[in-house]
Design an enzyme around this catalytic site. Structure first.
Site, PDB file in Angstrom:
ATOM      1  N   ASN A  15       0.813  -1.232   0.082  1.00  0.00           N
ATOM      2  CA  ASN A  15       0.089  -0.061  -0.194  1.00  0.00           C
ATOM      3  C   ASN A  15       0.951   1.243   0.099  1.00  0.00           C
ATOM      4  O   ASN A  15       1.393   1.608   0.873  1.00  0.00           O
ATOM      5  CB  ASN A  15      -0.941   0.234   1.409  1.00  0.00           C
ATOM      6  CG  ASN A  15      -1.690   1.130   1.408  1.00  0.00           C
ATOM      7  OD1 ASN A  15      -1.732   1.907   0.426  1.00  0.00           O
ATOM      8  ND2 ASN A  15      -2.711   1.042   2.300  1.00  0.00           N
ATOM      9  N   ARG A  99      -2.801  -2.009  -3.132  1.00  0.00           N
ATOM     10  CA  ARG A  99      -4.040  -1.213  -3.133  1.00  0.00           C
ATOM     11  C   ARG A  99      -3.762   0.023  -4.011  1.00  0.00           C
ATOM     12  O   ARG A  99      -2.645   0.754  -4.299  1.00  0.00           O
ATOM     13  CB  ARG A  99      -3.941  -0.589  -1.550  1.00  0.00           C
ATOM     14  CG  ARG A  99      -5.001   0.376  -1.499  1.00  0.00           C
ATOM     15  CD  ARG A  99      -4.821   1.254  -0.242  1.00  0.00           C
ATOM     16  NE  ARG A  99      -5.845   2.155  -0.038  1.00  0.00           N
ATOM     17  CZ  ARG A  99      -5.740   3.322   0.392  1.00  0.00           C
ATOM     18  NH1 ARG A  99      -4.767   3.732   1.049  1.00  0.00           N
ATOM     19  NH2 ARG A  99      -6.842   4.206   0.823  1.00  0.00           N
ATOM     20  N   HIS A 188     -12.663   3.891   0.339  1.00  0.00           N
ATOM     21  CA  HIS A 188     -12.625   2.884   1.607  1.00  0.00           C
ATOM     22  C   HIS A 188     -13.354   1.750   1.221  1.00  0.00           C
ATOM     23  O   HIS A 188     -13.733   0.997   2.071  1.00  0.00           O
ATOM     24  CB  HIS A 188     -13.366   3.636   2.920  1.00  0.00           C
ATOM     25  CG  HIS A 188     -12.857   4.713   3.598  1.00  0.00           C
ATOM     26  ND1 HIS A 188     -13.375   5.511   4.111  1.00  0.00           N
ATOM     27  CD2 HIS A 188     -11.328   4.869   3.750  1.00  0.00           C
ATOM     28  CE1 HIS A 188     -12.477   6.413   4.758  1.00  0.00           C
ATOM     29  NE2 HIS A 188     -11.287   5.956   4.527  1.00  0.00           N
ATOM     30  N   ARG A 246     -10.236  16.916   7.211  1.00  0.00           N
ATOM     31  CA  ARG A 246     -10.833  17.266   5.995  1.00  0.00           C
ATOM     32  C   ARG A 246     -12.546  17.829   6.387  1.00  0.00           C
ATOM     33  O   ARG A 246     -12.803  17.313   7.332  1.00  0.00           O
ATOM     34  CB  ARG A 246     -10.974  16.048   5.371  1.00  0.00           C
ATOM     35  CG  ARG A 246      -9.760  15.641   4.499  1.00  0.00           C
ATOM     36  CD  ARG A 246     -10.068  14.326   3.694  1.00  0.00           C
ATOM     37  NE  ARG A 246      -9.100  13.423   4.173  1.00  0.00           N
ATOM     38  CZ  ARG A 246      -9.108  12.014   3.939  1.00  0.00           C
ATOM     39  NH1 ARG A 246     -10.023  11.648   3.095  1.00  0.00           N
ATOM     40  NH2 ARG A 246      -8.225  11.232   4.307  1.00  0.00           N
ATOM     41  N   GLU A 389      -8.317  -4.306   5.457  1.00  0.00           N
ATOM     42  CA  GLU A 389      -8.324  -3.963   4.266  1.00  0.00           C
ATOM     43  C   GLU A 389      -7.067  -4.917   3.439  1.00  0.00           C
ATOM     44  O   GLU A 389      -7.270  -5.366   2.489  1.00  0.00           O
ATOM     45  CB  GLU A 389      -7.843  -2.488   4.035  1.00  0.00           C
ATOM     46  CG  GLU A 389      -8.837  -1.756   4.295  1.00  0.00           C
ATOM     47  CD  GLU A 389      -8.708  -0.304   4.446  1.00  0.00           C
ATOM     48  OE1 GLU A 389      -8.219   0.125   5.607  1.00  0.00           O
ATOM     49  OE2 GLU A 389      -9.065   0.585   3.720  1.00  0.00           O
TER      50      GLU A 389
END
Ligand code: AMP
Length: 407
Positions: A15, A99, A188, A246, A389
Protein backbone atom coordinates in the site's frame (compact mmCIF):
# COMPACT_ATOMS: atom_id res chain seq x y z
CA UNK A 1 3.78 -14.02 -17.08
CA UNK A 2 4.00 -17.79 -16.52
CA UNK A 3 1.27 -18.51 -13.97
CA UNK A 4 0.48 -22.05 -15.08
CA UNK A 5 1.36 -24.66 -12.50
CA UNK A 6 2.30 -22.04 -9.93
CA UNK A 7 0.89 -22.59 -6.46
CA UNK A 8 -0.21 -19.35 -4.81
CA UNK A 9 0.50 -19.43 -1.08
CA UNK A 10 2.41 -16.33 -0.02
CA UNK A 11 1.00 -12.93 -0.96
CA UNK A 12 2.87 -9.63 -0.51
CA UNK A 13 0.38 -6.80 0.12
CA UNK A 14 1.65 -3.33 -0.77
CA UNK A 15 0.00 0.00 0.00
CA UNK A 16 2.01 2.97 -1.31
CA UNK A 17 1.29 6.55 -0.27
CA UNK A 18 3.17 9.61 -1.49
CA UNK A 19 5.94 9.23 1.10
CA UNK A 20 5.08 5.91 2.74
CA UNK A 21 4.75 2.18 2.07
CA UNK A 22 2.72 -0.18 4.25
CA UNK A 23 3.25 -3.86 3.61
CA UNK A 24 2.18 -7.26 4.88
CA UNK A 25 3.29 -10.74 3.94
CA UNK A 26 0.36 -13.14 4.27
CA UNK A 27 0.35 -16.92 4.04
CA UNK A 28 -3.02 -17.72 2.49
CA UNK A 29 -3.09 -21.19 4.01
CA UNK A 30 -4.88 -20.07 7.16
CA UNK A 31 -4.67 -16.38 6.17
CA UNK A 32 -1.74 -15.93 8.54
CA UNK A 33 0.17 -12.63 8.65
CA UNK A 34 3.87 -13.56 8.55
CA UNK A 35 5.23 -10.01 8.89
CA UNK A 36 4.16 -6.42 8.47
CA UNK A 37 5.98 -3.16 8.00
CA UNK A 38 5.80 0.56 7.53
CA UNK A 39 8.23 2.74 5.59
CA UNK A 40 7.92 6.47 6.18
CA UNK A 41 9.47 9.73 4.96
CA UNK A 42 10.41 8.42 1.50
CA UNK A 43 12.42 11.08 -0.33
CA UNK A 44 12.91 13.08 2.88
CA UNK A 45 15.44 13.29 5.62
CA UNK A 46 15.10 10.71 8.38
CA UNK A 47 13.40 7.93 6.42
CA UNK A 48 12.69 4.79 8.42
CA UNK A 49 11.46 1.23 8.07
CA UNK A 50 9.61 -0.43 10.92
CA UNK A 51 9.44 -4.18 10.33
CA UNK A 52 7.52 -6.58 12.57
CA UNK A 53 7.78 -10.35 12.09
CA UNK A 54 4.63 -12.03 13.47
CA UNK A 55 4.78 -12.42 17.25
CA UNK A 56 8.14 -10.65 17.52
CA UNK A 57 9.48 -7.21 18.33
CA UNK A 58 9.49 -4.37 15.80
CA UNK A 59 12.83 -3.71 14.15
CA UNK A 60 13.50 -0.04 13.47
CA UNK A 61 15.82 0.62 10.53
CA UNK A 62 17.02 4.11 9.65
CA UNK A 63 18.40 4.43 6.13
CA UNK A 64 18.20 6.80 3.23
CA UNK A 65 15.12 5.87 1.13
CA UNK A 66 15.09 8.22 -1.87
CA UNK A 67 12.21 6.57 -3.74
CA UNK A 68 9.59 3.82 -3.66
CA UNK A 69 11.79 1.32 -5.51
CA UNK A 70 14.47 1.56 -2.83
CA UNK A 71 11.69 1.25 -0.23
CA UNK A 72 10.33 -1.97 -1.76
CA UNK A 73 13.91 -3.36 -1.98
CA UNK A 74 14.37 -2.60 1.75
CA UNK A 75 11.08 -4.28 2.64
CA UNK A 76 12.12 -7.41 0.72
CA UNK A 77 15.55 -7.30 2.37
CA UNK A 78 13.83 -7.21 5.77
CA UNK A 79 11.45 -10.05 4.81
CA UNK A 80 14.39 -12.23 3.68
CA UNK A 81 16.86 -11.19 6.42
CA UNK A 82 18.63 -14.05 8.22
CA UNK A 83 18.07 -12.29 11.53
CA UNK A 84 14.44 -11.12 11.40
CA UNK A 85 13.16 -12.32 8.03
CA UNK A 86 10.27 -14.73 7.53
CA UNK A 87 11.17 -16.18 4.11
CA UNK A 88 14.53 -17.36 2.74
CA UNK A 89 14.28 -15.82 -0.67
CA UNK A 90 12.19 -13.35 -2.69
CA UNK A 91 11.13 -16.22 -4.99
CA UNK A 92 8.93 -17.50 -2.13
CA UNK A 93 6.57 -14.56 -2.78
CA UNK A 94 3.92 -16.03 -5.11
CA UNK A 95 1.93 -12.89 -5.87
CA UNK A 96 1.75 -9.20 -5.03
CA UNK A 97 -1.49 -7.34 -4.24
CA UNK A 98 -1.47 -3.55 -4.58
CA UNK A 99 -3.91 -1.08 -3.11
CA UNK A 100 -4.89 1.38 -5.83
CA UNK A 101 -7.02 4.30 -4.71
CA UNK A 102 -8.86 5.23 -7.91
CA UNK A 103 -10.11 2.88 -10.56
CA UNK A 104 -12.57 5.31 -12.16
CA UNK A 105 -15.54 3.70 -13.92
CA UNK A 106 -13.39 1.16 -15.74
CA UNK A 107 -12.38 -1.01 -12.79
CA UNK A 108 -15.41 -2.51 -11.08
CA UNK A 109 -13.36 -5.27 -9.45
CA UNK A 110 -9.77 -6.23 -8.69
CA UNK A 111 -7.66 -7.21 -11.73
CA UNK A 112 -4.39 -8.87 -12.73
CA UNK A 113 -2.03 -6.07 -13.77
CA UNK A 114 -1.17 -6.06 -17.47
CA UNK A 115 0.23 -3.21 -19.56
CA UNK A 116 -3.35 -2.30 -20.54
CA UNK A 117 -4.39 -2.19 -16.86
CA UNK A 118 -1.37 0.00 -16.10
CA UNK A 119 -2.55 2.44 -18.77
CA UNK A 120 -6.02 2.40 -17.16
CA UNK A 121 -4.59 3.23 -13.73
CA UNK A 122 -2.46 5.98 -15.29
CA UNK A 123 -5.57 7.42 -16.92
CA UNK A 124 -7.15 7.77 -13.44
CA UNK A 125 -4.21 9.92 -12.22
CA UNK A 126 -6.06 12.98 -13.50
CA UNK A 127 -8.93 12.41 -11.05
CA UNK A 128 -6.68 11.19 -8.20
CA UNK A 129 -3.44 13.18 -8.62
CA UNK A 130 -2.37 12.70 -5.00
CA UNK A 131 -3.11 9.00 -4.73
CA UNK A 132 -2.73 7.09 -7.98
CA UNK A 133 0.85 8.21 -8.88
CA UNK A 134 2.40 6.72 -5.68
CA UNK A 135 0.32 3.55 -6.21
CA UNK A 136 1.89 3.32 -9.67
CA UNK A 137 5.42 3.86 -8.26
CA UNK A 138 4.85 0.82 -6.05
CA UNK A 139 3.46 -1.32 -8.88
CA UNK A 140 6.31 -0.40 -11.25
CA UNK A 141 8.92 -1.01 -8.54
CA UNK A 142 7.51 -4.47 -7.72
CA UNK A 143 7.22 -5.38 -11.41
CA UNK A 144 10.87 -4.48 -11.92
CA UNK A 145 12.15 -6.18 -8.78
CA UNK A 146 9.95 -9.30 -8.92
CA UNK A 147 9.83 -9.98 -12.65
CA UNK A 148 7.38 -12.75 -13.51
CA UNK A 149 5.54 -12.59 -10.17
CA UNK A 150 1.83 -11.86 -10.78
CA UNK A 151 0.67 -8.46 -9.56
CA UNK A 152 -2.95 -7.62 -8.80
CA UNK A 153 -4.58 -4.18 -8.36
CA UNK A 154 -7.31 -3.81 -5.74
CA UNK A 155 -9.22 -0.52 -6.04
CA UNK A 156 -10.73 1.58 -3.24
CA UNK A 157 -13.45 2.74 -5.61
CA UNK A 158 -14.44 -0.66 -7.10
CA UNK A 159 -16.84 -1.76 -4.33
CA UNK A 160 -18.97 1.35 -4.89
CA UNK A 161 -19.34 0.86 -8.63
CA UNK A 162 -22.72 -0.76 -7.92
CA UNK A 163 -24.17 2.65 -6.96
CA UNK A 164 -27.06 3.72 -9.19
CA UNK A 165 -26.82 6.88 -11.25
CA UNK A 166 -29.23 8.73 -8.93
CA UNK A 167 -26.69 8.28 -6.13
CA UNK A 168 -23.55 9.16 -8.04
CA UNK A 169 -24.55 12.09 -10.26
CA UNK A 170 -24.00 15.64 -9.04
CA UNK A 171 -26.25 18.56 -9.90
CA UNK A 172 -23.85 19.79 -12.58
CA UNK A 173 -24.33 19.93 -16.35
CA UNK A 174 -24.36 16.31 -17.54
CA UNK A 175 -21.50 17.06 -19.99
CA UNK A 176 -19.11 17.40 -17.03
CA UNK A 177 -19.79 13.76 -16.20
CA UNK A 178 -19.41 12.69 -19.83
CA UNK A 179 -16.33 14.83 -20.55
CA UNK A 180 -14.38 14.52 -17.29
CA UNK A 181 -16.03 11.74 -15.30
CA UNK A 182 -17.14 14.20 -12.58
CA UNK A 183 -19.38 12.04 -10.35
CA UNK A 184 -19.38 10.38 -6.93
CA UNK A 185 -16.96 7.43 -6.83
CA UNK A 186 -16.68 6.72 -3.10
CA UNK A 187 -13.61 5.38 -1.31
CA UNK A 188 -12.68 3.03 1.58
CA UNK A 189 -14.07 0.28 -0.69
CA UNK A 190 -11.78 -2.50 0.58
CA UNK A 191 -12.73 -1.68 4.16
CA UNK A 192 -16.46 -1.54 3.40
CA UNK A 193 -16.16 -4.79 1.43
CA UNK A 194 -14.46 -6.64 4.30
CA UNK A 195 -16.97 -5.39 6.85
CA UNK A 196 -19.87 -6.12 4.48
CA UNK A 197 -18.78 -9.74 4.30
CA UNK A 198 -18.20 -10.12 8.05
CA UNK A 199 -21.55 -8.51 8.90
CA UNK A 200 -23.32 -10.86 6.49
CA UNK A 201 -21.55 -13.82 8.13
CA UNK A 202 -22.58 -12.60 11.59
CA UNK A 203 -26.19 -12.03 10.55
CA UNK A 204 -26.11 -15.16 8.39
CA UNK A 205 -27.39 -13.24 5.37
CA UNK A 206 -26.94 -10.04 3.42
CA UNK A 207 -29.45 -7.43 4.54
CA UNK A 208 -29.74 -3.65 4.55
CA UNK A 209 -26.96 -2.20 6.58
CA UNK A 210 -24.87 0.83 7.17
CA UNK A 211 -21.10 0.66 7.31
CA UNK A 212 -19.62 3.48 9.30
CA UNK A 213 -15.86 3.76 8.74
CA UNK A 214 -14.57 6.30 11.24
CA UNK A 215 -10.84 6.92 11.21
CA UNK A 216 -8.68 9.82 10.11
CA UNK A 217 -10.70 9.57 6.94
CA UNK A 218 -14.37 8.84 7.59
CA UNK A 219 -17.13 7.54 5.35
CA UNK A 220 -20.52 5.84 5.54
CA UNK A 221 -21.75 3.31 3.01
CA UNK A 222 -25.33 2.15 2.53
CA UNK A 223 -25.20 -1.54 1.65
CA UNK A 224 -28.36 -3.16 0.32
CA UNK A 225 -28.16 -6.95 0.15
CA UNK A 226 -24.35 -6.84 0.00
CA UNK A 227 -24.08 -4.09 -2.62
CA UNK A 228 -23.08 -0.47 -2.09
CA UNK A 229 -25.96 1.78 -3.14
CA UNK A 230 -24.59 5.05 -1.77
CA UNK A 231 -21.58 6.36 0.10
CA UNK A 232 -20.57 9.68 1.62
CA UNK A 233 -17.18 10.26 -0.05
CA UNK A 234 -17.51 11.63 -3.54
CA UNK A 235 -15.40 12.58 -6.54
CA UNK A 236 -12.53 12.73 -4.05
CA UNK A 237 -12.20 11.57 -0.41
CA UNK A 238 -12.92 15.15 0.72
CA UNK A 239 -16.72 14.96 0.55
CA UNK A 240 -19.16 13.72 3.16
CA UNK A 241 -18.51 13.51 6.89
CA UNK A 242 -16.29 15.93 8.76
CA UNK A 243 -12.94 14.18 9.22
CA UNK A 244 -9.70 14.62 11.17
CA UNK A 245 -8.38 17.42 8.95
CA UNK A 246 -10.84 17.32 6.02
CA UNK A 247 -13.87 19.60 5.87
CA UNK A 248 -16.29 17.06 4.41
CA UNK A 249 -19.24 18.58 2.54
CA UNK A 250 -19.57 22.35 2.52
CA UNK A 251 -21.52 24.82 0.40
CA UNK A 252 -19.39 25.07 -2.79
CA UNK A 253 -19.91 28.85 -2.82
CA UNK A 254 -17.67 29.05 0.26
CA UNK A 255 -14.65 28.10 -1.87
CA UNK A 256 -14.47 31.20 -4.16
CA UNK A 257 -15.50 33.36 -1.17
CA UNK A 258 -12.57 32.14 0.96
CA UNK A 259 -10.17 32.26 -1.99
CA UNK A 260 -10.95 35.93 -2.39
CA UNK A 261 -11.08 36.88 1.28
CA UNK A 262 -8.01 34.92 2.35
CA UNK A 263 -6.11 35.44 -0.89
CA UNK A 264 -5.70 31.75 -1.64
CA UNK A 265 -5.05 30.07 -4.98
CA UNK A 266 -6.53 26.70 -6.03
CA UNK A 267 -3.75 24.67 -4.43
CA UNK A 268 -3.91 26.63 -1.19
CA UNK A 269 -7.69 26.22 -0.80
CA UNK A 270 -7.32 22.51 -1.58
CA UNK A 271 -4.72 22.24 1.18
CA UNK A 272 -6.92 24.29 3.54
CA UNK A 273 -9.92 21.98 3.05
CA UNK A 274 -7.88 18.75 3.14
CA UNK A 275 -5.33 19.42 5.87
CA UNK A 276 -6.43 22.32 8.06
CA UNK A 277 -10.17 21.85 8.39
CA UNK A 278 -12.35 19.12 9.93
CA UNK A 279 -12.24 18.56 13.67
CA UNK A 280 -8.75 20.08 13.74
CA UNK A 281 -10.16 23.26 12.23
CA UNK A 282 -13.18 23.46 14.54
CA UNK A 283 -11.31 22.59 17.75
CA UNK A 284 -8.13 24.48 16.85
CA UNK A 285 -6.41 21.74 18.85
CA UNK A 286 -6.05 18.34 17.21
CA UNK A 287 -7.26 15.97 14.50
CA UNK A 288 -7.20 13.08 16.97
CA UNK A 289 -10.40 12.28 18.84
CA UNK A 290 -8.44 11.03 21.84
CA UNK A 291 -7.03 14.55 22.33
CA UNK A 292 -10.46 16.11 21.86
CA UNK A 293 -12.15 13.75 24.32
CA UNK A 294 -9.65 14.56 27.06
CA UNK A 295 -9.67 18.31 26.28
CA UNK A 296 -13.50 18.32 26.35
CA UNK A 297 -13.39 16.54 29.72
CA UNK A 298 -11.16 19.37 30.97
CA UNK A 299 -13.79 21.88 29.81
CA UNK A 300 -12.44 22.93 26.40
CA UNK A 301 -15.54 24.22 24.59
CA UNK A 302 -14.23 24.05 21.04
CA UNK A 303 -13.12 20.44 21.44
CA UNK A 304 -16.60 19.62 22.72
CA UNK A 305 -18.08 21.49 19.76
CA UNK A 306 -15.95 19.53 17.26
CA UNK A 307 -17.13 16.25 18.83
CA UNK A 308 -20.76 17.39 18.78
CA UNK A 309 -20.64 18.54 15.15
CA UNK A 310 -18.99 15.27 14.08
CA UNK A 311 -21.54 13.04 15.85
CA UNK A 312 -24.44 15.12 14.57
CA UNK A 313 -23.24 14.77 10.98
CA UNK A 314 -22.87 10.99 11.26
CA UNK A 315 -26.38 10.75 12.69
CA UNK A 316 -27.79 12.84 9.83
CA UNK A 317 -26.17 10.51 7.29
CA UNK A 318 -27.59 7.47 9.06
CA UNK A 319 -31.09 8.96 8.69
CA UNK A 320 -30.53 9.78 5.02
CA UNK A 321 -29.20 6.34 4.15
CA UNK A 322 -31.94 4.51 6.06
CA UNK A 323 -34.38 6.42 3.82
CA UNK A 324 -32.34 5.51 0.70
CA UNK A 325 -32.36 1.81 1.64
CA UNK A 326 -35.99 1.80 2.75
CA UNK A 327 -35.06 0.53 6.22
CA UNK A 328 -32.06 -0.83 8.06
CA UNK A 329 -31.15 -4.17 9.69
CA UNK A 330 -27.69 -3.40 11.06
CA UNK A 331 -25.29 -0.56 11.77
CA UNK A 332 -21.60 -1.42 11.79
CA UNK A 333 -18.76 0.67 13.25
CA UNK A 334 -15.23 0.19 11.99
CA UNK A 335 -11.72 1.81 11.73
CA UNK A 336 -9.70 3.70 14.38
CA UNK A 337 -12.47 5.70 16.03
CA UNK A 338 -15.36 3.34 15.20
CA UNK A 339 -13.52 0.36 16.67
CA UNK A 340 -12.05 2.10 19.70
CA UNK A 341 -14.35 4.80 21.01
CA UNK A 342 -17.31 3.66 23.15
CA UNK A 343 -17.95 7.34 23.82
CA UNK A 344 -18.40 8.28 20.15
CA UNK A 345 -20.47 5.17 19.31
CA UNK A 346 -22.77 5.97 22.20
CA UNK A 347 -23.06 9.60 21.15
CA UNK A 348 -23.91 8.67 17.55
CA UNK A 349 -26.46 6.00 18.49
CA UNK A 350 -28.11 8.07 21.18
CA UNK A 351 -31.49 9.06 19.72
CA UNK A 352 -31.67 6.28 17.13
CA UNK A 353 -34.20 4.35 19.24
CA UNK A 354 -36.95 5.26 16.75
CA UNK A 355 -35.20 2.91 14.29
CA UNK A 356 -35.65 -0.02 16.66
CA UNK A 357 -32.20 -0.11 18.17
CA UNK A 358 -30.43 0.72 21.39
CA UNK A 359 -26.79 0.41 22.36
CA UNK A 360 -25.97 -1.80 25.39
CA UNK A 361 -23.65 0.35 27.58
CA UNK A 362 -21.70 -2.65 28.90
CA UNK A 363 -21.25 -4.39 25.55
CA UNK A 364 -20.27 -1.04 24.05
CA UNK A 365 -17.10 -0.92 26.18
CA UNK A 366 -15.35 -3.16 23.60
CA UNK A 367 -12.27 -1.77 21.84
CA UNK A 368 -10.73 -3.22 18.69
CA UNK A 369 -12.68 -6.48 18.83
CA UNK A 370 -15.63 -7.86 16.91
CA UNK A 371 -18.83 -7.71 18.94
CA UNK A 372 -22.55 -7.01 18.73
CA UNK A 373 -23.17 -4.01 20.99
CA UNK A 374 -26.95 -3.52 20.71
CA UNK A 375 -29.33 -4.66 23.44
CA UNK A 376 -30.70 -8.20 23.20
CA UNK A 377 -33.48 -8.66 20.67
CA UNK A 378 -32.99 -5.19 19.16
CA UNK A 379 -34.65 -5.17 15.74
CA UNK A 380 -31.68 -3.21 14.31
CA UNK A 381 -28.37 -4.68 15.37
CA UNK A 382 -25.28 -2.61 16.07
CA UNK A 383 -21.85 -4.19 15.59
CA UNK A 384 -18.21 -3.28 16.03
CA UNK A 385 -16.19 -5.04 13.33
CA UNK A 386 -12.46 -4.27 13.04
CA UNK A 387 -11.61 -3.70 9.41
CA UNK A 388 -8.88 -5.62 7.57
CA UNK A 389 -8.13 -4.01 4.23
CA UNK A 390 -4.90 -5.95 3.77
CA UNK A 391 -6.75 -9.25 4.01
CA UNK A 392 -9.22 -8.15 1.31
CA UNK A 393 -6.26 -7.27 -0.95
CA UNK A 394 -4.57 -10.62 -0.22
CA UNK A 395 -7.79 -12.58 -0.81
CA UNK A 396 -8.55 -10.85 -4.10
CA UNK A 397 -4.95 -11.38 -5.25
CA UNK A 398 -5.07 -15.05 -4.29
CA UNK A 399 -8.48 -15.64 -5.92
CA UNK A 400 -7.58 -13.87 -9.18
CA UNK A 401 -4.27 -15.73 -9.52
CA UNK A 402 -5.93 -19.09 -8.77
CA UNK A 403 -8.71 -18.42 -11.28
CA UNK A 404 -6.15 -17.61 -13.99
CA UNK A 405 -4.08 -20.70 -13.20
CA UNK A 406 -7.18 -22.87 -13.62
CA UNK A 407 -8.07 -21.41 -17.05
P1 AMP B 1 -7.45 5.27 11.46
O1 AMP B 1 -7.29 6.35 10.42
O2 AMP B 1 -8.47 4.25 11.11
O3 AMP B 1 -6.13 4.68 11.89
O4 AMP B 1 -8.03 6.03 12.76
C1 AMP B 1 -7.25 6.95 13.46
C2 AMP B 1 -8.14 7.81 14.34
O5 AMP B 1 -8.94 6.97 15.20
C3 AMP B 1 -7.31 8.66 15.30
O6 AMP B 1 -6.95 9.86 14.74
C4 AMP B 1 -8.26 8.86 16.44
O7 AMP B 1 -9.02 10.02 16.19
C5 AMP B 1 -9.17 7.66 16.43
N1 AMP B 1 -8.91 6.74 17.56
C6 AMP B 1 -8.07 5.69 17.58
N2 AMP B 1 -8.12 5.10 18.80
C7 AMP B 1 -9.01 5.78 19.55
C8 AMP B 1 -9.50 5.69 20.89
N3 AMP B 1 -9.08 4.74 21.70
N4 AMP B 1 -10.39 6.60 21.32
C9 AMP B 1 -10.82 7.57 20.50
N5 AMP B 1 -10.40 7.72 19.24
C10 AMP B 1 -9.51 6.86 18.76
Amino acid sequence: MALTGRLIVIVFVVNCGSSSIKYQLINMEGERVMAKGLIERIGMEGSTLKHTPAGKYTIDLKEEIPDHKVGICMAIKALTSKEYGVIKDMSEIDAVGHRVVHGGERFTDSVLITSDVLRGIEACCEIAPLHNPPNLYGINACMEIMRGTPQVAVFDTAFHQTMPKVAYLYGLPYEMYVKYGVRRYGFHGTSHKYVALRAAELMQEHMNDLRIHLGNGASIAAIKYGKSIDTSMGYTPLEGLIMGTRSGEIDPAIIPFLMEKENMNAQQIDDYLNRRSGILGISGLSSDFRDLESAANRGDDRSQLAIDVFAYKVKKYIGGYVAAMGGVDAIVFTAGLGENSPFMRDKICNGLEYLGTRIDPDLNQVRGKEREISVRRARVKIFVIPTNEELVIARDTYNICRRIIKL
